[in-house]
Write an enzyme that holds these catalytic residues in place. Structure first.
Site, PDB file in Angstrom:
ATOM      1  N   TYR A  46     -20.981 -37.801  -8.012  1.00 47.43           N
ATOM      2  CA  TYR A  46     -20.072 -38.204  -9.340  1.00 47.43           C
ATOM      3  C   TYR A  46     -18.585 -37.489  -9.366  1.00 47.43           C
ATOM      4  O   TYR A  46     -17.653 -38.108  -9.935  1.00 47.43           O
ATOM      5  CB  TYR A  46     -21.451 -37.707 -10.258  1.00 47.43           C
TER       6      TYR A  46
ATOM      7  N   GLY B 164     -21.345 -46.552  -0.108  1.00 45.96           N
ATOM      8  CA  GLY B 164     -20.939 -46.994  -0.179  1.00 45.96           C
ATOM      9  C   GLY B 164     -21.291 -47.906  -1.513  1.00 45.96           C
ATOM     10  O   GLY B 164     -20.512 -48.168  -2.460  1.00 45.96           O
TER      11      GLY B 164
ATOM     12  N   ARG C  41     -25.485 -43.860   1.666  1.00 51.86           N
ATOM     13  CA  ARG C  41     -24.360 -43.066   2.132  1.00 51.86           C
ATOM     14  C   ARG C  41     -22.910 -44.518   2.305  1.00 51.86           C
ATOM     15  O   ARG C  41     -22.092 -44.200   3.563  1.00 51.86           O
ATOM     16  CB  ARG C  41     -24.382 -41.830   3.074  1.00 51.86           C
TER      17      ARG C  41
ATOM     18  N   GLY D  67     -24.387 -46.603  -3.903  1.00 54.11           N
ATOM     19  CA  GLY D  67     -23.804 -45.974  -5.271  1.00 54.11           C
ATOM     20  C   GLY D  67     -22.876 -46.130  -6.104  1.00 54.11           C
ATOM     21  O   GLY D  67     -22.985 -46.328  -7.347  1.00 54.11           O
TER      22      GLY D  67
ATOM     23  N   ASN E 259     -25.646 -33.230  -3.688  1.00 53.37           N
ATOM     24  CA  ASN E 259     -25.140 -33.802  -2.915  1.00 53.37           C
ATOM     25  C   ASN E 259     -24.011 -35.799  -4.062  1.00 53.37           C
ATOM     26  O   ASN E 259     -23.758 -35.959  -3.733  1.00 53.37           O
ATOM     27  CB  ASN E 259     -26.008 -34.950  -1.729  1.00 53.37           C
TER      28      ASN E 259
ATOM     29  N   ILE F 164     -29.942 -44.295 -12.043  1.00 50.22           N
ATOM     30  CA  ILE F 164     -28.846 -44.745 -10.791  1.00 50.22           C
ATOM     31  C   ILE F 164     -30.252 -44.823  -9.678  1.00 50.22           C
ATOM     32  O   ILE F 164     -29.923 -43.348  -8.982  1.00 50.22           O
ATOM     33  CB  ILE F 164     -27.746 -45.090 -10.695  1.00 50.22           C
TER      34      ILE F 164
END
Length: 222
Positions: free
Chosen positions: A194, A158, A156, A160, A189, A148
């Site tokens: 996650y 949104g 940063r 992902g 990070n 991914i």
């Protein structure tokens, strides 16, 4: 329209964007290859990177085509400052389309390099690759996320989360038991991200791998 109003409108458009997550096809291979290359560079693993556009095309998009989420599946994340045209080539997975506020303008210096094969000024910002696995404990199939990745310019914001949610949502819809993936131990990070998504990071498990000569050594032990 005054020059100040025009500038405000331009800034607003640049700070908001349409997003679309859709199934990839052979036309996306050049962008997929470039994204994987960038991911290898980010993970400091370019010495392991040997994929070519031809090998990706042959293995990810064979003929006849394989059913999505029942074999290797790639979802592409695209961005556009204009609404997307309806994707008539998507009977197997309805594209996920959102309008999001980026909060600040984004200058994508790689926009031309990552132009979508769909045209219309659409830019590819990331991808996720998954395939089915199976849990004997749950007696249910699941999805394993191999990769991914979102390009650095668009992190940063949104995006992902949208990619991961697309896979998790599909797994839940199909009645699967879980979604799994790996994360590098130094990528704090990503680990934090996650965990915020609700994932359990499991430090007691280690990855075991046979590849290259070690794998080929078993060729005649069948």
């Amino acid at each position: 329209m005054s020059s100040s109003a025009a500038a405000t409108r331009e800034k607003t458009a640049a700070a908001s964007v349409w997003t679309r997550i859709r199934l990839a096809d052979r036309r996306d291979v050049p962008n997929i290859h470039r994204l994987i290359r960038q991911m290898a560079e980010f993970e400091l693993l370019t010495h392991l990177f040997s994929a070519t556009e031809a090998s990706l095309s042959d293995t990810l998009f064979p003929s006849p085509a394989l059913s999505p989420f029942l074999s290797f599946t790639v979802l592409i994340l695209e961005l556009s400052h204009s609404p997307f045209s309806e994707d008539s080539d998507a009977p197997l997975f309805a594209p996920i389309v959102r309008w999001i506020d980026l909060e600040s303008a984004v200058e994508d210096l790689e926009a031309a390099e990552f132009a979508s094969p769909r045209g219309e000024g659409i830019v590819v910002a990331g991808f996720v690759l998954c395939f089915p696995n199976y849990s004997t404990f749950l007696a249910k199939p699941g999805l394993y996320i191999e990769d991914i990745f979102v390009r650095a310019t668009w992190r940063r914001r949104g995006l992902g989360r949208m990619l991961l949610a697309a896979v998790a949502g599909q797994a839940a819809q199909m009645g699967m038991g879980r979604v799994e993936w790996c994360v590098l131990d130094w990528n704090v990070n990503a680990i934090k991200f996650y965990e915020e998504m609700g994932a359990e990071v499991m430090p007691m498990w280690r990855i075991c791998r046979l590849t290259g000569p070690a794998l080929q050594a078993y060729l005649h032990e069948k």
